[in-house]
Design an enzyme around this catalytic site. Structure first.
Site, PDB file in Angstrom:
ATOM      1  N   GLU A 114      33.242  21.719  64.418  1.00 26.42           N
ATOM      2  CA  GLU A 114      31.679  21.062  64.096  1.00 26.42           C
ATOM      3  C   GLU A 114      30.863  21.657  65.838  1.00 26.42           C
ATOM      4  OE1 GLU A 114      32.202  17.150  62.584  1.00 26.42           O
ATOM      5  OE2 GLU A 114      31.460  16.623  63.934  1.00 26.42           O
ATOM      6  N   LYS A 152      24.997  15.325  55.227  1.00 25.11           N
ATOM      7  CA  LYS A 152      24.423  12.935  55.474  1.00 25.11           C
ATOM      8  C   LYS A 152      23.115  12.865  55.010  1.00 25.11           C
ATOM      9  CE  LYS A 152      26.740  11.803  59.565  1.00 25.11           C
ATOM     10  NZ  LYS A 152      26.646  10.858  60.826  1.00 25.11           N
ATOM     11  N   HIS A 205      58.045  26.572  57.168  1.00 22.81           N
ATOM     12  CA  HIS A 205      59.192  26.723  55.691  1.00 22.81           C
ATOM     13  C   HIS A 205      57.413  26.694  54.845  1.00 22.81           C
ATOM     14  CE1 HIS A 205      62.822  26.176  57.023  1.00 22.81           C
ATOM     15  NE2 HIS A 205      62.572  25.268  57.563  1.00 22.81           N
TER      16      HIS A 205
HETATM   17  O1  PA5 Z   1      31.653  14.661  66.328  1.00 24.90           O
HETATM   18  C1  PA5 Z   1      30.583  14.288  65.620  1.00 24.90           C
HETATM   19  O2  PA5 Z   1      29.489  14.082  65.823  1.00 24.90           O
HETATM   20  C2  PA5 Z   1      30.266  13.653  63.506  1.00 24.90           C
HETATM   21  O3  PA5 Z   1      31.482  13.551  62.916  1.00 24.90           O
HETATM   22  C3  PA5 Z   1      30.230  12.121  63.849  1.00 24.90           C
HETATM   23  O4  PA5 Z   1      31.044  12.061  64.501  1.00 24.90           O
HETATM   24  C4  PA5 Z   1      30.734  11.654  62.781  1.00 24.90           C
HETATM   25  O5  PA5 Z   1      29.507  12.796  61.366  1.00 24.90           O
HETATM   26  C5  PA5 Z   1      30.069  10.085  62.378  1.00 24.90           C
HETATM   27  O6  PA5 Z   1      28.656   9.717  62.095  1.00 24.90           O
HETATM   28  P1  PA5 Z   1      28.505   8.607  63.315  1.00 24.90           P
HETATM   29  O7  PA5 Z   1      29.383   7.872  64.252  1.00 24.90           O
HETATM   30  O8  PA5 Z   1      27.643   8.433  63.607  1.00 24.90           O
HETATM   31  O9  PA5 Z   1      29.066   7.718  62.273  1.00 24.90           O
END
Ligand code: PA5
Length: 479
Positions: A305, A448, A334
């Protein structure tokens, strides 16, 4: 006194990075990195280091300072102590960065089968559940095994709006109201969210729920060392002070400006050169420890990410980023290692090797007369697992395959804190070197928004029409 307070013990628990298997001296000139390449990267590393330090001191990257946030400990520790023995289960509702850190901490630091232990053997600490999904089969199964009257629910979402988390929250509010009554909700629900924004913050106010904040500027995947990860950890008896002490110790090392003494800078430099100069953009994290497998899972999100981006900092389209993969030793020897050994030269394998296991087992001396297996008797499982790691590493090296080893003296809160911090700091360096913003996630937001549209959220009507139109036209490709 916690063991991490002892200086000698701390020195013996320092995590190190062995990168011989990345270098041309081991892999040959075609596949290895040369000392010259590393040296040539140094001016860019210096620029990256300065930019990150400036951002840190001007408060733009608060994740760096989380190991020193006493406030978090002061809020969490008394609460966790007071709750000891009160709950049979602790349920974390969250997804992505609001769940993966919790999973990593529990699987590494609690008894591996914590939830199956009898309450007394768990020391009065609750069982921990982190579904990290909205799969109705899984959620139904979970509701079958927990007693809501004895359950504490911690809902975690920084934005306070994420569909998956809020749907889970709605389900649990409804079920809890039925099980314990509306007036008792606040005894069973704890909210972790942004200090001001989002629907969840509003609901927490309306329902009078206890709240913890995700500090400003700390993104989900960098938040494990905030209340996001530490609350459930403390509730289950994990030494969260030890975790932060380990992270702080790694921070001291990562403040160094030279690559050789800064493990995060070194990790990022090696990965950067492999990716951008050798085309090795598949990064495998392979712990030889089941307890650390979910660290690899947490890292997978952090790396993907943060580094997978369409635009660089100048706004140019670059579509860049390595693909992180998790594997488990010896299990995946394996399953995956054939590919790593003989497939394309597009991978870097980062092993995690645990030098001393908490509880080793000796293999019984049976079947001595059978040469094929008799040699195993009298040796330990720990020795076997580490021999497998060393053997896989040696074979990869022999085959010109890039590899490095994060050596972990033992798995405990102090070493896990070091690993978490090292990998977060390395991600920041890797983002700078790639010229991208490692701290945003526009691609996640796009997904989202599409979910909001398909689920009928107000304001997303046009998006919904657009997606449905595309879905209709794609029907003709269904066989
Ligand atoms: O690292 C990030 O920002 C994302 O992976 C969020 O943690 C994830 O999308 C969840 O978002 P939120 O904490 O706003 O529900």
């Amino acid at each position: 006194m916690s063991e991490w307070k002892d200086a000698k013990w701390r020195a013996s628990m320092a995590v190190s990075l062995d990168y011989a298997g990345m270098m041309s001296s081991q892999l040959g000139d075609k596949h290895g990195l040369s000392a010259k390449q590393l040296k040539a990267l140094k001016p860019r590393l210096t620029v990256a280091d300065r930019a990150l330090k400036l951002a840190r001191t001007s408060g733009k990257l608060p994740f760096y300072d989380l190991p020193y946030r006493q406030k978090t400990l002061d809020e969490i520790l008394p609460l966790a102590k007071a709750a000891q023995g009160r709950f049979d289960s602790f349920l974390v509702l969250g997804i992505g960065g609001s769940a993966l850190g919790n999973l990593c901490l529990h699987s590494a630091l609690n008894h591996y089968h914590h939830n199956e232990l009898a309450p007394k053997k768990r020391g009065g600490f609750p069982r921990i559940y982190v579904p990290d999904n909205v799969d109705p089969d899984r959620l139904s199964a979970l509701l079958d095994v927990i007693d809501l009257k004895k359950t504490c629910v911690n809902v975690i979402t920084k934005s306070g709006n994420t569909a998956e988390t809020m749907a889970q929250f709605m389900l649990l509010v409804d079920r809890l109201q039925k099980a314990v009554g509306k007036k008792n909700l606040s005894r069973h629900l704890i909210v972790t969210t942004d200090k001001e924004k989002g629907n969840l913050r509003e609901i927490a106010r309306e329902l009078g729920l206890m709240t913890f904040e995700v500090p400003d500027g700390v993104g989900g995947r960098f938040s494990v060392l905030t209340a996001v990860g530490l609350l459930s950890a403390a509730f289950s008896g994990i030494d969260i002070q030890g975790l932060l002490a380990g992270a702080a110790a790694m921070d001291k090392r990562c403040l160094k400006s030279d690559m050789e003494s800064n493990p995060a800078m070194l990790f990022a430099a090696l990965m950067h050169l492999s990716t951008y100069e050798q085309g090795k953009n598949v990064h495998v994290m392979m712990p030889y420890s089941s307890r650390l497998y979910l660290l690899a899972d947490w890292f997978r999100q952090l790396w993907a990410e943060s580094l997978g981006k369409k635009l660089n900092r100048k706004g140019r389209v670059v579509h860049t980023g390595p693909t992180p993969v998790k594997a488990l030793g010896a299990t995946d020897q394996h399953s995956q290692v054939q590919l790593y050994m003989e497939g394309p030269f597009d991978k870097v394998v980062c092993f995690l090797r645990v030098e001393a296991f908490d509880r080793d087992i000796t293999i019984p001396k049976l079947f001595k007369e059978k040469d094929g297996i008799g040699y195993l008797g009298g040796q330990s499982f720990g020795k076997l697992l580490n021999a497998e790691q060393a053997a896989t590493q040696a074979a990869l090296t022999e085959n010109g395959r890039s590899n490095m080893v994060l050596k972990v003296p033992a798995v405990n809160a102090y070493t896990l804190g070091q690993l978490i911090y090292l990998l977060e700091a390395a991600t920041a360096y890797a983002g700078e070197l790639a010229g991208i913003d490692a701290f945003d996630q526009p691609g996640v937001e796009a997904g989202k928004n599409a979910t909001y549209a398909l689920m009928g959220k107000k304001g997303y009507e046009a998006k919904r029409r657009e997606i449905e139109g595309r879905m209709r036209s794609s029907k003709r490709y269904e066989a």
